[in-house]
Design an enzyme around this catalytic site. Structure first.
Site, PDB file in Angstrom:
ATOM      1  N   SER A 145       0.866  -1.182   0.000  1.00  0.00           N
ATOM      2  CA  SER A 145       0.000   0.000   0.000  1.00  0.00           C
ATOM      3  C   SER A 145       0.902   1.231   0.000  1.00  0.00           C
ATOM      4  CB  SER A 145      -0.855  -0.006   1.275  1.00  0.00           C
ATOM      5  OG  SER A 145      -1.479   1.249   1.480  1.00  0.00           O
ATOM      6  N   TYR A 158      -2.704  -1.082  10.417  1.00  0.00           N
ATOM      7  CA  TYR A 158      -2.576  -1.222   8.958  1.00  0.00           C
ATOM      8  C   TYR A 158      -1.228  -0.683   8.487  1.00  0.00           C
ATOM      9  CZ  TYR A 158      -4.142  -1.014   4.040  1.00  0.00           C
ATOM     10  OH  TYR A 158      -4.272  -1.173   2.675  1.00  0.00           O
TER      11      TYR A 158
HETATM   12  P1  NAD Z   1     -11.485  -6.201  -0.091  1.00  0.00           P
HETATM   13  O1  NAD Z   1     -12.098  -6.018   1.247  1.00  0.00           O
HETATM   14  O2  NAD Z   1     -12.281  -5.899  -1.308  1.00  0.00           O
HETATM   15  O3  NAD Z   1     -10.913  -7.695  -0.239  1.00  0.00           O
HETATM   16  C1  NAD Z   1     -10.202  -8.319   0.806  1.00  0.00           C
HETATM   17  C2  NAD Z   1     -10.101  -9.798   0.532  1.00  0.00           C
HETATM   18  O4  NAD Z   1      -9.402 -10.414   1.629  1.00  0.00           O
HETATM   19  C3  NAD Z   1     -11.458 -10.489   0.441  1.00  0.00           C
HETATM   20  O5  NAD Z   1     -11.414 -11.508  -0.542  1.00  0.00           O
HETATM   21  C4  NAD Z   1     -11.618 -11.114   1.837  1.00  0.00           C
HETATM   22  O6  NAD Z   1     -12.482 -12.242   1.873  1.00  0.00           O
HETATM   23  C5  NAD Z   1     -10.182 -11.514   2.094  1.00  0.00           C
HETATM   24  N1  NAD Z   1      -9.934 -11.768   3.511  1.00  0.00           N
HETATM   25  C6  NAD Z   1     -10.162 -10.951   4.579  1.00  0.00           C
HETATM   26  N2  NAD Z   1      -9.845 -11.596   5.721  1.00  0.00           N
HETATM   27  C7  NAD Z   1      -9.389 -12.818   5.362  1.00  0.00           C
HETATM   28  C8  NAD Z   1      -8.910 -13.937   6.087  1.00  0.00           C
HETATM   29  N3  NAD Z   1      -8.810 -13.934   7.438  1.00  0.00           N
HETATM   30  N4  NAD Z   1      -8.553 -15.047   5.391  1.00  0.00           N
HETATM   31  C9  NAD Z   1      -8.655 -15.077   4.040  1.00  0.00           C
HETATM   32  N5  NAD Z   1      -9.097 -14.051   3.304  1.00  0.00           N
HETATM   33  C10 NAD Z   1      -9.454 -12.936   3.965  1.00  0.00           C
HETATM   34  O7  NAD Z   1     -10.140  -5.339  -0.048  1.00  0.00           O
HETATM   35  P2  NAD Z   1      -9.224  -4.702  -1.207  1.00  0.00           P
HETATM   36  O8  NAD Z   1      -9.404  -3.248  -1.155  1.00  0.00           O
HETATM   37  O9  NAD Z   1      -9.405  -5.420  -2.484  1.00  0.00           O
HETATM   38  O10 NAD Z   1      -7.779  -4.992  -0.603  1.00  0.00           O
HETATM   39  C11 NAD Z   1      -6.922  -6.008  -1.089  1.00  0.00           C
HETATM   40  C12 NAD Z   1      -5.491  -5.714  -0.668  1.00  0.00           C
HETATM   41  O11 NAD Z   1      -5.059  -4.480  -1.264  1.00  0.00           O
HETATM   42  C13 NAD Z   1      -5.315  -5.524   0.840  1.00  0.00           C
HETATM   43  O12 NAD Z   1      -4.087  -6.088   1.262  1.00  0.00           O
HETATM   44  C14 NAD Z   1      -5.287  -4.026   1.012  1.00  0.00           C
HETATM   45  O13 NAD Z   1      -4.601  -3.625   2.155  1.00  0.00           O
HETATM   46  C15 NAD Z   1      -4.559  -3.622  -0.259  1.00  0.00           C
HETATM   47  N6  NAD Z   1      -4.780  -2.224  -0.638  1.00  0.00           N
HETATM   48  C16 NAD Z   1      -6.039  -1.758  -0.896  1.00  0.00           C
HETATM   49  C17 NAD Z   1      -6.215  -0.430  -1.255  1.00  0.00           C
HETATM   50  C18 NAD Z   1      -7.561   0.147  -1.570  1.00  0.00           C
HETATM   51  O14 NAD Z   1      -7.644   1.383  -1.719  1.00  0.00           O
HETATM   52  N7  NAD Z   1      -8.607  -0.640  -1.722  1.00  0.00           N
HETATM   53  C19 NAD Z   1      -5.107   0.410  -1.324  1.00  0.00           C
HETATM   54  C20 NAD Z   1      -3.842  -0.093  -1.048  1.00  0.00           C
HETATM   55  C21 NAD Z   1      -3.694  -1.420  -0.704  1.00  0.00           C
END
Ligand code: NAD
Length: 263
Positions: A145, A158
């Site tokens: 991130s 986080y």
């Molecule tokens: P999201 O909430 O859409 O998806 C998260 C996924 O993780 C889901 O499939 C969920 O079921 C899974 N998950 C959660 N807890 C779990 C567990 N205990 N075991 C197995 N699976 C689990 O989130 P996203 O925004 O797509 O984020 C995905 C990644 O990208 C994360 O690591 C997040 O930190 C990173 N990220 C997101 C953003 C953003 O703006 N959305 C920005 C930077 C980084």
């Protein structure tokens, strides 16, 4: 575009939603067999799995390992090799968020975020390394991130976990370089997924703002482009990193944040 990935196999953690789902779809479209992982309604997960297998024409399996459980994670990596015969690409993407001042931050939330956003990548990586070393090639990509590089208030767990992922990425890169295995981190800015939609409400509460103010003055204010990062912009970088063209990119923290961390 042919990335030379046909017949390879990837595990993508947290791929039932958001970024992970998009990355799994991008890899499958490039001919990579996939092990999906993540939580959700079992019927929806099965429908999505079958649809991806059909549209991409690659084998797609699902493993429901909980990323807080080391034994389930090891079982998922073994399952990938047993079911699909190999493991070329590991994408550590599962992640959760909680927004709160440090003094009120629930201890259980801290532990959960460190487990899912940081320790799970250690558990997957340690289990995948022997398979990749035996093959003499491998690609590990961690979804970090912008918060792996800079902090924001009220996101202590986080930000700590994502800075930790940056360290794990660089360490794995150094240990594995001579084995044809690379390890890199993609550092996105804000992407409009369920994780961010939930944060808008939580940040509004923590900062005493309306959700609209949070979107304009906190979220998009951080990104000089004033635009969310799109899924295809992350998929494009992932495909490059896992292809042969990406072989010399190793231990890198690659920003895809519209210029956020340039400031
Ligand atoms: P999201 O909430 O859409 O998806 C998260 C996924 O993780 C889901 O499939 C969920 O079921 C899974 N998950 C959660 N807890 C779990 C567990 N205990 N075991 C197995 N699976 C689990 O989130 P996203 O925004 O797509 O984020 C995905 C990644 O990208 C994360 O690591 C997040 O930190 C990173 N990220 C997101 C953003 C953003 O703006 N959305 C920005 C930077 C980084």
């Amino acid at each position: 575009m042919d990335y030379g990935l046909k017949g390879q196999v990837a595990v993508v953690t947290g791929s039932t939603s958001g970024i992970g789902q998009a990355l799994a779809q991008g890899l499958a479209a490039a001919g990579v067999g996939i092990v999906l992982n993540g939580f959700g309604d079992p019927e929806t997960i099965e429908q999505d799995r079958a649809a991806l297998e059909l549209t991409a024409g690659v084998p797609v399996r699902y493993h429901g390992a909980d990323m807080t459980k080391a034994d389930q994670i090891a079982d998922m990596i073994a399952f990938a090799e047993k079911e699909l015969g190999r493991l070329d690409i590991l994408v550590n993407n599962a992640g959760v968020q909680h927004v709160s001042p440090i003094e009120d931050f629930p201890i259980a939330k801290w532990d959960q975020i460190i487990a899912i956003n940081l320790s799970s990548a250690f558990h997957t990586t340690r289990a995948a390394i022997p398979i990749m070393k035996a093959a003499g090639r491998g690609r590990i990509v961690n979804l970090a991130s912008a918060h792996a590089l800079v902090a924001s208030p009220f996101k202590s767990a986080y930000v700590a976990a994502k800075h930790g992922i940056a360290g794990l990425t660089k360490t794995a890169a150094l240990e594995l370089a001579e084995h044809g295995i690379t390890c890199n981190a993609i550092c996105p800015g804000y992407v409009k997924t369920p994780l961010v939609e939930m944060q808008i409400a939580d940040t509004a509460k923590a900062r005493g703002m309306t959700p609209d103010q949070v979107m304009k003055d906190v979220i998009l204010a951080a990104q000089p482009t004033k635009k969310f990062v799109e899924f295809n912009q992350l998929t494009g970088l992932l495909l490059y990193l896992v292809s042969d063209a990406g072989a010399s990119v190793n231990g890198a923290l690659l920003s895809v944040d519209g210029g956020w961390t340039a400031a």
